[in-house]
Design an enzyme around this catalytic site. Structure first.
Site, mmCIF file in Angstrom:
data_model
loop_
_atom_site.group_PDB
_atom_site.id
_atom_site.type_symbol
_atom_site.label_atom_id
_atom_site.label_comp_id
_atom_site.label_asym_id
_atom_site.label_seq_id
_atom_site.Cartn_x
_atom_site.Cartn_y
_atom_site.Cartn_z
ATOM 1 N N ASP A 60 88.484 50.458 119.836
ATOM 2 C CA ASP A 60 87.781 50.986 118.883
ATOM 3 C C ASP A 60 88.512 51.051 117.528
ATOM 4 O O ASP A 60 89.498 50.668 117.602
ATOM 5 C CB ASP A 60 87.918 52.564 119.501
ATOM 6 C CG ASP A 60 87.118 53.605 118.768
ATOM 7 O OD1 ASP A 60 85.873 53.099 118.180
ATOM 8 O OD2 ASP A 60 87.467 54.534 118.740
ATOM 9 N N THR A 117 87.736 53.899 114.718
ATOM 10 C CA THR A 117 88.086 55.223 114.313
ATOM 11 C C THR A 117 89.147 55.798 115.187
ATOM 12 O O THR A 117 88.791 56.161 116.444
ATOM 13 C CB THR A 117 86.801 55.979 113.939
ATOM 14 O OG1 THR A 117 86.092 55.285 113.075
ATOM 15 C CG2 THR A 117 87.442 57.377 113.662
ATOM 16 N N ARG A 128 87.342 49.902 101.278
ATOM 17 C CA ARG A 128 85.963 50.141 101.130
ATOM 18 C C ARG A 128 85.589 50.642 99.879
ATOM 19 O O ARG A 128 85.975 51.371 99.335
ATOM 20 C CB ARG A 128 85.678 51.542 102.253
ATOM 21 C CG ARG A 128 84.127 51.460 102.506
ATOM 22 C CD ARG A 128 83.843 52.547 103.041
ATOM 23 N NE ARG A 128 82.100 52.483 103.129
ATOM 24 C CZ ARG A 128 81.493 53.569 103.403
ATOM 25 N NH1 ARG A 128 82.016 54.494 103.591
ATOM 26 N NH2 ARG A 128 80.278 53.362 103.553
ATOM 27 N N THR A 150 82.845 49.456 117.536
ATOM 28 C CA THR A 150 82.815 50.760 116.693
ATOM 29 C C THR A 150 81.587 51.013 116.740
ATOM 30 O O THR A 150 80.610 50.220 116.539
ATOM 31 C CB THR A 150 83.677 50.502 115.477
ATOM 32 O OG1 THR A 150 83.645 51.681 114.778
ATOM 33 C CG2 THR A 150 83.210 49.343 114.584
ATOM 34 N N ARG A 195 78.299 49.554 114.829
ATOM 35 C CA ARG A 195 76.947 50.614 115.138
ATOM 36 C C ARG A 195 76.705 50.532 116.615
ATOM 37 O O ARG A 195 75.608 50.520 117.098
ATOM 38 C CB ARG A 195 75.869 50.315 114.334
ATOM 39 C CG ARG A 195 75.888 50.799 112.867
ATOM 40 C CD ARG A 195 75.900 52.294 112.850
ATOM 41 N NE ARG A 195 75.928 52.648 111.244
ATOM 42 C CZ ARG A 195 76.248 54.003 111.074
ATOM 43 N NH1 ARG A 195 76.507 54.737 111.994
ATOM 44 N NH2 ARG A 195 76.528 54.281 109.886
ATOM 45 N N LYS A 216 79.124 49.184 124.100
ATOM 46 C CA LYS A 216 80.716 48.944 124.411
ATOM 47 C C LYS A 216 80.975 48.170 125.729
ATOM 48 O O LYS A 216 81.401 47.110 125.822
ATOM 49 C CB LYS A 216 81.340 49.944 123.900
ATOM 50 C CG LYS A 216 81.364 50.411 122.414
ATOM 51 C CD LYS A 216 82.451 51.392 122.140
ATOM 52 C CE LYS A 216 82.502 52.001 120.816
ATOM 53 N NZ LYS A 216 83.463 53.002 120.395
#
Length: 1105
Positions: A387, A389, A583, A663, A772, A778
């Protein structure tokens, strides 16, 4: 009455019905309605595997699925039913011990799961009943109950928000325990419900049971189980889904029994040895009747048959003899190996929990082992699914720099600066540039959905997105921020550093304080929310002078086409430079005329009221408004990585593992994280397969998808030369919507083709990013890779409840112990405090566990073959009479006492290479990949070694017995002396073989190795030196003592032990190590380091990376 459409809230969930009708507060159904009450499940959560009632049958069923356990059960029953040469105790006792130890271990692990479930199910919640607040256990909540939740409490089930203590009818929620994100999300009460409740409250103390309404509901009204209420004193919600029907529970995959690759290898080896056993029994049975067919051999004068034996059917007698030989040779199947393996796994797991390097002082916890059955699997991982986050990142954004009108600005961290700006590129017109600076900062202060949380007199202020206190010198401006995205807080705080402070939103009025400390007020007209297709968000505000402004921020790819081309060139260079580590967001604005705003306002209102195609209509209006903008500048925000995240990912890739990032976050954020973690390098060519790349006016989506898949396959697979090490590195990016098309195309014929192309492309890329992703997607990705060609070993790691499905699906599931939420930890096989600990868990612990247990398995088969081969050869010299070569005590205790402890200590303590070298040289992990030490080649070597030594034991002692008068008084040795000498050579040889293989000597190794040999000698003297009253016949009475009184017996024992071990020693001594690091590995070995095992079994000691 609330009607909830699941295709809106949890689309694609096949377990849920299309809609359900719920009466709030269990109000009676009106007579005018035809309503059949539905039965809904209770609110219990079950993650355990057994219950008190099914533990025994279910556990026994699972254990007897193992070939060895089932085989020994059959052997035990045969010994009980048929007259066999050995006692049933020899098979029954080890089997009972194996079953008992395994059941206790698995029962203990399941008790921990029951304990975790009870903590959730017995938690007290407040439920409204007849206008009164009643405390109930969470598991007793029913669908339709009105639940009261106060600030900082967790929602006990899926709720529809009915009433909030906030005036605007909203509440704030964090989903840290679900997806690792600690940012606040805003949820809204059902439209018009708030007014109805306030009106009915004056008529009835429980207004929830008195209103009836039909409303269209959306995700903004839904409060998910596991989320936490924040910055809202109290809310009321109606339970719509409970227990195993909640979205959190449905995202879990069913628990399945995970089996390691080592166990599968054991089963394959057992089948081989079972075939050897059956062959031996068939050969002996056949030769027995061939020998007895000769005249005088079937019924000699000294052994006449009874009448019962003469009347017995010959075929039944042959079958009985076959079973007797099976029982006699059954010790070639090492049932005690399972006991040792279970103990090794259970005791070995404590080394992970005791490792001080895994202790995190921040949470005061170390590593946790929930399932010890998979320790060796940690050394075989080929794919890592992680993952983003909360796992790779801390979800804590920090404003780094910005670019305004082509000039780069960095913040100088000195409070003596007036505005905090440091211009690195130097603007020409300072006055004009200052106006653009202020416009840019106003855009940062206004274009967001951030809310301000003012501090109380005794309240310590924190930003509600990261939970970290940040002390600032200007105490009067100190405030906490609440936002749905952490990067929004970073931008607002960045503007505050430069002199523009966002003061908050009150009654649609946004207030900011500029550099001159003047308050500016703007009326918020519309918010154009972010969505993954547009990849931007905007606000429309009105100044006091009546001007209408549109401020927009978003990804460069979505902003650049909507601004003037000449403005793009000045900003593009800065954006591309920062895109690999940060970012980046571009900021634009547009001044709307009265006519333009009127058209936009009308379009937005109509779209928001639409009951069908609402989102498509809104996006159309958004795209119409967000055109012809002026580009102001760009920002660079850093999402702080977890400690040593980049080094950990680099080490995993160096060890030969392929890392996939799965993610639910946006593509831009995830991509920058992959660059920061060094999964994507500057030279990596990215192959993108997202909705944006599928947009083509000429082709339909599926046609474009097929075209891109074929193009990427040609580039990454067909045109990539496997012999070249300098070929182009590729990275692959896909989003959830495109993955759905790949997995479930409209034409079923294309399904397998799409999956095959997609998988081949991904397997040839250095790293894969899936953004997304829904939780079940997943798990689909993990399952697809897990079941692909070669069945690679997969590992999933995450920290939130949305990672549980992939954690359960992978061969090995790792949970991160975050500050909030333990759903991932509870459902994982192993839990570690931080991502950096994964490196040592795999490269050191995993490597050592695999080498230890692989050696344990091969050693057990080897020593049992050495043990039973002389017994088989003995039948050729005793007329196939099923006469045992060894005493029953030796048969029973060989695996339980004489040879069990040394290999157990070896499998727990051995370090053939030091941990420091394993961590420094990640390539060592590759040497044991693909189950290298349990392949057929090393298995054949161990088997041939066992056959060689078994032949040497038997025929070496037979050569000694060519002159049986071995005692000084001329007495001869009998058959029990023969067997005892063979057994003595056997025990000493296999034990000393393990001593030669040991690299890491501790006092425990010395104690168990030399202690086992001493115990054997002591037991043999003790067992043969006393007349035992419970034995019908004393076979070994003084046999061992008489044997040792012969010098010839001593000489043969010593010579045979040396000859058995000599070939292996010579092979190792004469074979020189190769590879640049071989000397380093040699120096890491303890004394005597020159005695090394055969390199076919330990290729890691001569690796050449």
């Amino acid at each position: 009455m609330l009607r909830r459409r699941l295709n809106r809230l949890c689309g694609g969930d096949e377990k849920r019905v299309d809609s359900r009708t719920i009466y709030v507060g269990h109000r009676p159904c009106p007579d005018t309605e035809a309503f059949i009450p539905s039965k809904f499940c209770d609110n219990r959560i079950v993650s355990s595997k057994y219950t008190v009632w099914n533990f025994l049958p279910k556990n026994l069923f699972e254990q007897f699925r193992r070939i060895a356990n089932f085989y020994f059960l059959i052997i035990f029953l045969v010994q009980v039913i048929v007259d066999t040469p050995t006692s049933p105790v020899t098979s029954g006792l080890p089997l009972f011990f194996v079953i008992t130890v395994t059941a206790i271990k698995q029962g203990y692990e399941d008790c921990l799961r029951h304990k975790a479930d009870n903590e959730v199910n017995k938690y007290l919640v407040t439920v409204l009943e007849d206008g009164r607040s009643v405390k109930k256990e969470s598991e007793k909540i029913k669908v339709g109950d009105v639940v009261e939740v106060v600030e900082d409490e967790t929602f006990p089930c899926d709720l529809i928000l009915l009433q909030s203590s906030r005036e605007d009818g909203t509440c704030f929620v964090t989903t840290a325990s679900l997806d690792g994100e600690s940012n606040h999300k805003t949820h809204y009460t059902v439209p018009d419900t708030e007014k109805d409740l306030q009106h009915k409250h004056s008529l009835n103390p429980n207004p929830f049971c008195c209103f009836m309404m039909k409303q269209s509901l959306g995700p903004e009204n839904l409060l998910l189980k596991g989320a936490t209420l924040k910055n809202t004193k109290k809310i009321y919600g109606v339970a719509v889904y409970t227990g195993m029907e909640t979205k959190m529970a449905l995202n879990y995959q069913g628990k399945s029994q995970k089996r390691s690759a080592v166990e599968k290898s054991i089963n394959a080896f057992l089948l081989v040895y079972l075939c050897i056993l059956i062959s031996k029994a068939v050969v002996c049975t056949t030769l027995k009747y061939v020998w007895q067919s000769k005249e005088g051999q079937d019924e000699p004068w000294y052994n006449q048959k009874t009448q019962k034996e003469k009347d017995t059917n010959m075929y039944l007698k042959m079958f009985t003899d076959f079973l007797s030989f099976m029982v006699l040779f059954n010790f070639i199947i090492p049932v005690s190996m399972y006991v040792t393996v279970e103990m090794q796994k259970f005791l070995g797991s404590f080394f992970i929990t005791w490792d001080k390097d895994f202790f995190d002082p921040e949470i005061q916890e170390g590593a946790l082992v929930n399932t010890s059955d998979l320790n060796e699997e940690l050394g075989q991982v080929e794919y890592v699914f992680t993952d983003k986050t909360g796992t790779l990142t801390q979800n804590n954004m920090e404003f780094i720099e910005c670019c305004i009108d082509g000039f780069q600005y960095k913040h100088r961290d000195t409070w003596s600066e007036v505005d905090g700006f440091t211009v690195t590129d130097g603007p020409v017109n300072k006055l004009q540039q200052k106006e653009k600076e202020e416009l840019f900062l106003r855009a940062l202060c206004l274009c967001h959905t951030v809310q301000v949380k003012e501090a109380g007199s005794e309240e310590v202020l924190t930003d509600q997105v990261d939970g970290i206190d940040e002390m600032r010198p200007q105490l009067e401006e100190e405030r906490g921020f609440i936002a749905s995205s952490p990067d929004e807080i970073a931008l607002v705080k960045g503007a505050m550093k430069y002199g523009f402070t966002f003061l908050g939103l009150e009654s649609k009025s946004m207030k900011i304080k500029n550099r001159e400390n003047n308050i500016e007020e703007y009326k918020l007209l519309h918010v154009l929310n972010f969505d993954p297709v547009r990849r931007r968000m905007s606000v429309i505000v009105q100044t006091k002078s009546g001007e209408t402004l549109l401020f927009c921020k978003g990804a460069d790819s979505s902003i650049f086409p909507r601004v003037k081309p000449e403005e793009v060139d000045r900003i593009r260079m800065h954006v591309e430079r920062n895109a690999t580590g940060y970012r980046t967001l571009c900021v634009a604005f547009k001044q709307l005329s009265a006519e333009e705003y009127a058209v936009a306002d009308t379009g937005l209102r109509e779209a928001r009221l639409a009951l069908q195609d609402r989102e498509e209509k809104l996006i159309a209006v958004y795209n119409q408004v967000e055109t012809g903008m002026s580009l102001i500048g760009a920002t660079a925000v850093e999402d702080r990585l977890q400690e040593e995240a980049a080094e950990t990912m680099e080490a995993l890739q160096g060890a030969g593992m392929k890392v996939w990032v799965l993610t639910g976050d946006k593509m831009e954020t995830a991509k920058s994280t992959c660059y920061a973690c060094r999964l994507f390098q500057r030279g990596t060519e990215l192959l993108e397969l997202t909705l944006r790349t599928l947009e083509d006016e000429r082709l339909k989506r599926e046609e474009k998808l097929r075209e891109l898949l074929q193009e990427y396959h040609r580039k990454a697979v067909q045109d990539a030369p496997s012999w070249s090490t300098a070929n182009q590195d590729y990275g692959f990016i896909i989003d959830g919507a495109t993955l759905s098309i790949v997995m479930n195309p409209q034409h079923e014929v294309d399904a397998s083709q799409y999956k095959s192309l997609f998988l081949q492309i991904c397997q040839n890329c250095t790293a894969v990013l899936c953004c997304r992703m829904a939780p079940l997607q997943k798990a689909q990705i993990v399952k697809m890779v897990k079941t692909s060609k070669g069945s690679p070993i997969t590992l999933s790691i995450g920290d939130g409840a949305n990672d549980v499905s992939m954690i359960l699906e992978a061969h090995v599931g790792i949970g991160i112990k975050g500050k909030e939420g333990r759903q991932a930890v509870r459902n994982s096989d192993y839990a570690i405090p931080k991502l950096k600990h994964l490196k040592k868990l795999l490269l050191a612990h995993g490597h050592l566990y695999y080498v230890r247990i692989a050696h344990l398995v091969q050693y057990f088969f080897y020593k049992n073959l050495c043990f039973i081969l002389p017994q088989f050869l003995y039948q050729f010299f005793c007329g196939y009479s099923q006469q045992p070569l060894y005493d029953a005590a030796y048969l029973t205790m060989y695996n339980i006492c004489f040879t069990s402890m040394p290999i157990l200590a070896y499998s727990l303590l051995e370090q053939h290479i030091s941990i420091e070298i394993l961590l420094d040289n990640a390539t060592l992990y590759r040497e044991i990949a693909n189950n290298a030490m349990l392949r057929w080649r090393p298995f054949l070597y161990w088997t041939l070694l066992g056959i060689f030594q078994g032949l040497l034991f038997f025929f070496g002692v037979r050569f000694l017995f060519s002159n049986p008068a071995l005692q000084d008084n001329g007495q001869v040795f009998g058959n029990w002396s023969y067997g005892t000498i063979v057994f003595t050579v056997l025990v000493f040889t296999v034990t000393l073989k393990l001593a030669l293989d040991t690299r890491h000597w501790t006092w425990i190794n010395h104690f168990v190795i030399w202690g086992s040999l001493a115990f054997y000698v002591f037991f043999s003297f003790f067992w043969g030196g006393i007349i035992w009253p419970f034995l019908k016949q004393q076979r070994l009475y003084f046999v061992f003592a008489n044997m040792l009184s012969s010098v010839s017996a001593w000489l043969v024992i010593i010579i045979l032990i040396i000859l058995s071990l000599l070939p292996e020693i010579l092979l190792v001594v004469l074979r020189k190590p190769r590879g640049p690091h071989s000397r380093q590995v040699y120096l890491s070995l303890p004394f005597p380091f020159w005695i090394l095992p055969f390199y076919h079994i330990h290729p890691i000691l001569c690796y050449s990376p």
